[in-house]
Design a protein around this motif. Structure first.
Motif, PDB file in Angstrom:
ATOM      1  N   MET A   1     -38.943  16.041   3.453  1.00 32.83           N
ATOM      2  CA  MET A   1     -39.835  16.809   2.704  1.00 32.83           C
ATOM      3  C   MET A   1     -39.898  18.270   2.948  1.00 32.83           C
ATOM      4  O   MET A   1     -40.278  18.828   2.283  1.00 32.83           O
ATOM      5  N   TYR A   2     -39.142  18.391   4.134  1.00 34.96           N
ATOM      6  CA  TYR A   2     -39.243  19.842   4.540  1.00 34.96           C
ATOM      7  C   TYR A   2     -37.826  20.359   4.362  1.00 34.96           C
ATOM      8  O   TYR A   2     -36.700  19.575   4.556  1.00 34.96           O
ATOM      9  N   THR A   3     -37.453  21.579   4.130  1.00 36.74           N
ATOM     10  CA  THR A   3     -36.016  22.177   4.263  1.00 36.74           C
ATOM     11  C   THR A   3     -36.087  23.519   4.777  1.00 36.74           C
ATOM     12  O   THR A   3     -37.081  24.246   4.932  1.00 36.74           O
ATOM     13  N   ASP A   4     -35.006  24.072   5.203  1.00 40.54           N
ATOM     14  CA  ASP A   4     -34.767  25.395   5.696  1.00 40.54           C
ATOM     15  C   ASP A   4     -34.122  26.028   4.709  1.00 40.54           C
ATOM     16  O   ASP A   4     -33.073  25.604   4.222  1.00 40.54           O
ATOM     17  N   LEU A   5     -34.253  27.138   4.421  1.00 37.99           N
ATOM     18  CA  LEU A   5     -33.758  27.794   3.217  1.00 37.99           C
ATOM     19  C   LEU A   5     -33.116  29.043   3.885  1.00 37.99           C
ATOM     20  O   LEU A   5     -33.277  29.789   4.462  1.00 37.99           O
ATOM     21  N   GLU A   7     -32.181  31.707   2.108  1.00 38.55           N
ATOM     22  CA  GLU A   7     -32.537  33.244   1.503  1.00 38.55           C
ATOM     23  C   GLU A   7     -34.008  33.526   2.353  1.00 38.55           C
ATOM     24  O   GLU A   7     -34.671  32.726   2.422  1.00 38.55           O
ATOM     25  N   LYS A   8     -34.074  34.545   2.997  1.00 41.35           N
ATOM     26  CA  LYS A   8     -35.072  34.867   3.554  1.00 41.35           C
ATOM     27  C   LYS A   8     -36.334  35.636   2.672  1.00 41.35           C
ATOM     28  O   LYS A   8     -36.466  36.795   2.871  1.00 41.35           O
ATOM     29  N   ARG A   9     -36.744  34.773   2.006  1.00 45.09           N
ATOM     30  CA  ARG A   9     -37.948  35.420   1.182  1.00 45.09           C
ATOM     31  C   ARG A   9     -39.066  34.539   1.155  1.00 45.09           C
ATOM     32  O   ARG A   9     -38.850  33.311   1.629  1.00 45.09           O
ATOM     33  N   ILE A  10     -40.289  34.821   1.013  1.00 43.79           N
ATOM     34  CA  ILE A  10     -41.419  33.901   1.085  1.00 43.79           C
ATOM     35  C   ILE A  10     -41.537  33.106  -0.174  1.00 43.79           C
ATOM     36  O   ILE A  10     -41.317  33.808  -1.068  1.00 43.79           O
ATOM     37  N   ARG A  11     -41.694  31.759   0.396  1.00 44.18           N
ATOM     38  CA  ARG A  11     -41.954  30.778  -0.948  1.00 44.18           C
ATOM     39  C   ARG A  11     -43.078  30.169  -1.135  1.00 44.18           C
ATOM     40  O   ARG A  11     -43.721  29.797   0.058  1.00 44.18           O
ATOM     41  N   GLN A  12     -43.483  29.613  -2.234  1.00 45.43           N
ATOM     42  CA  GLN A  12     -44.468  28.603  -2.138  1.00 45.43           C
ATOM     43  C   GLN A  12     -44.112  27.386  -1.209  1.00 45.43           C
ATOM     44  O   GLN A  12     -42.908  27.092  -1.359  1.00 45.43           O
ATOM     45  N   LEU A 162     -40.455  19.216  -4.886  1.00 42.59           N
ATOM     46  CA  LEU A 162     -41.250  18.127  -5.426  1.00 42.59           C
ATOM     47  C   LEU A 162     -42.782  18.106  -4.602  1.00 42.59           C
ATOM     48  O   LEU A 162     -43.791  18.323  -5.407  1.00 42.59           O
ATOM     49  N   TYR A 163     -42.611  18.060  -3.344  1.00 39.99           N
ATOM     50  CA  TYR A 163     -43.724  18.008  -2.559  1.00 39.99           C
ATOM     51  C   TYR A 163     -44.725  19.338  -2.574  1.00 39.99           C
ATOM     52  O   TYR A 163     -45.811  19.204  -2.736  1.00 39.99           O
ATOM     53  N   ARG A 164     -44.032  20.440  -2.945  1.00 39.97           N
ATOM     54  CA  ARG A 164     -44.746  21.716  -2.952  1.00 39.97           C
ATOM     55  C   ARG A 164     -45.514  21.915  -4.064  1.00 39.97           C
ATOM     56  O   ARG A 164     -46.728  22.259  -4.238  1.00 39.97           O
ATOM     57  N   GLU A 165     -44.861  21.270  -5.189  1.00 37.74           N
ATOM     58  CA  GLU A 165     -45.414  21.231  -6.451  1.00 37.74           C
ATOM     59  C   GLU A 165     -46.816  20.487  -6.492  1.00 37.74           C
ATOM     60  O   GLU A 165     -47.757  20.678  -7.159  1.00 37.74           O
TER      61      GLU A 165
END
Lengths: 195, 115
Positions: A1-5, A7-12, A162-165
């Motif tokens: 359900m979670y991920t590490d990204l 690119e260091k930008r803020i995301r929804q 998917l979960y953030r949407e």
């Protein structure tokens, strides 16, 4: 359900920890009195396309600031244990709130996201998060620059698309609900003798 | 030089007039903030020692009466919710609590003789 990204930008869907929100500042008689709220966890709800546009525009160092965002919409995510006990806001002065019983249907419904007001976020050992509950009635905006400044220290992880949407959609639905008065008389009265 | 009410401006500096936050807190965030806000020679300390540049204020019965929470919006108490919260609900990690923190800072101008 979670991920590490990468690119260091803020995301929804980003989750941050230890965020301090400046609630109020008053100057009086040579003193500043500053009231802040400390949120153990927050989740970002601003539109991701807006956040990406902001990031790209600033990276490109364009003169146009049309794509810039100045503040970011967030909701606190409350620790499940405290939320169930109704004590998640005791230390901001709101007292004990609704107490939930883990074995009864209302709590099960909440965990299934069947109540429009709440959103359940399962804990993730990899991120070090416990189960949390978002209350869509509680939302704040935090300065974009402040959140970027604290990014390295406070970023925990991000909810997968998917979960953030799902989260974003449910939040939007809750905010856009239409309050209607309780119907105390038959609706048919409005049809009587109408034009 | 007496220092009356002063408006903050580009030339003004301001000093926190409170001592450290709860030093017993296990919260790393609180510790970091306490360090940053009380660090340097302008800070008062928990020991009660007066430090130049900062008016050390204590509330009755609370040597670390810095952190105040509101029992309802707008009203403050002098209790130390961090410690009490720990005692009352030890099962819940301190970091998982949303808290309201109220701080007061005295505004001074650069060059003021602050006592």
């Amino acid at each position: 359900m979670y991920t590490d990204l990468p690119e260091k930008r803020i995301r929804q869907g980003d989750i941050f920890r230890d965020i301090e929100y400046v609630e109020d500042i008053v100057e009086e008689s040579g003193y500043l009195t500053m009231s802040t709220l400390e949120f153990p966890y927050i989740v970002v709800l601003s539109q991701d396309c807006d956040l990406e546009s902001d990031y790209r525009a600033r990276q490109a160092d364009k003169e146009s600031t049309d794509a810039f965002v100045e503040s970011i919409l967030v909701c606190p995510a409350y620790n499940e244990d405290l939320f169930v006990a109704g004590e998640h806001l005791v230390e901001v002065g709101l007292g004990v709130m609704e107490v939930w019983t883990l074995t009864k249907s209302p709590w099960k419904f909440l965990k299934q996201n069947r109540y429009p007001r709440y959103h359940y976020l399962p804990g993730d050992p990899g991120l070090g998060t416990n189960n949390m509950v978002v209350d869509f009635k509680h939302f704040y905006t935090i300065s974009r620059n402040t959140l970027y400044r604290d990014y390295e220290r406070c970023f925990v992880g991000s909810i997968k698309q998917l979960y953030r949407e799902q989260l974003s959609h449910r939040f939007a639905f809750y905010l856009s609900r239409i309050g209607v008065p309780t119907i105390s008389e038959p609706i048919s009265q409005y049809g009587d003798g109408g034009s | 030089m007496a220092h009356g009410p002063a408006k903050p401006n580009a030339d003004a500096s301001w000093h926190e007039d409170t001592a450290t936050e709860s030093e017993s807190s296990p919260s790393a965030a609180v510790a970091r903030r306490a360090h940053s806000l009380t660090g340097g020679e302008n800070a008062a300390t928990d020991s009660g020692a007066e430090v130049a540049g900062v008016e050390h204020r204590t509330e009755a019965g609370s040597p670390t009466a810095i952190r105040k929470t509101t029992p309802s919006f707008g009203a403050t108490t002098d209790s130390d919710p961090v410690l009490k919260g720990d005692e009352d609900t030890a099962a819940y990690p301190l970091l998982n609590r949303v808290r309201r923190v109220i701080r007061r800072f005295r505004i001074t101008r650069e060059g003021d003789d602050v006592h």
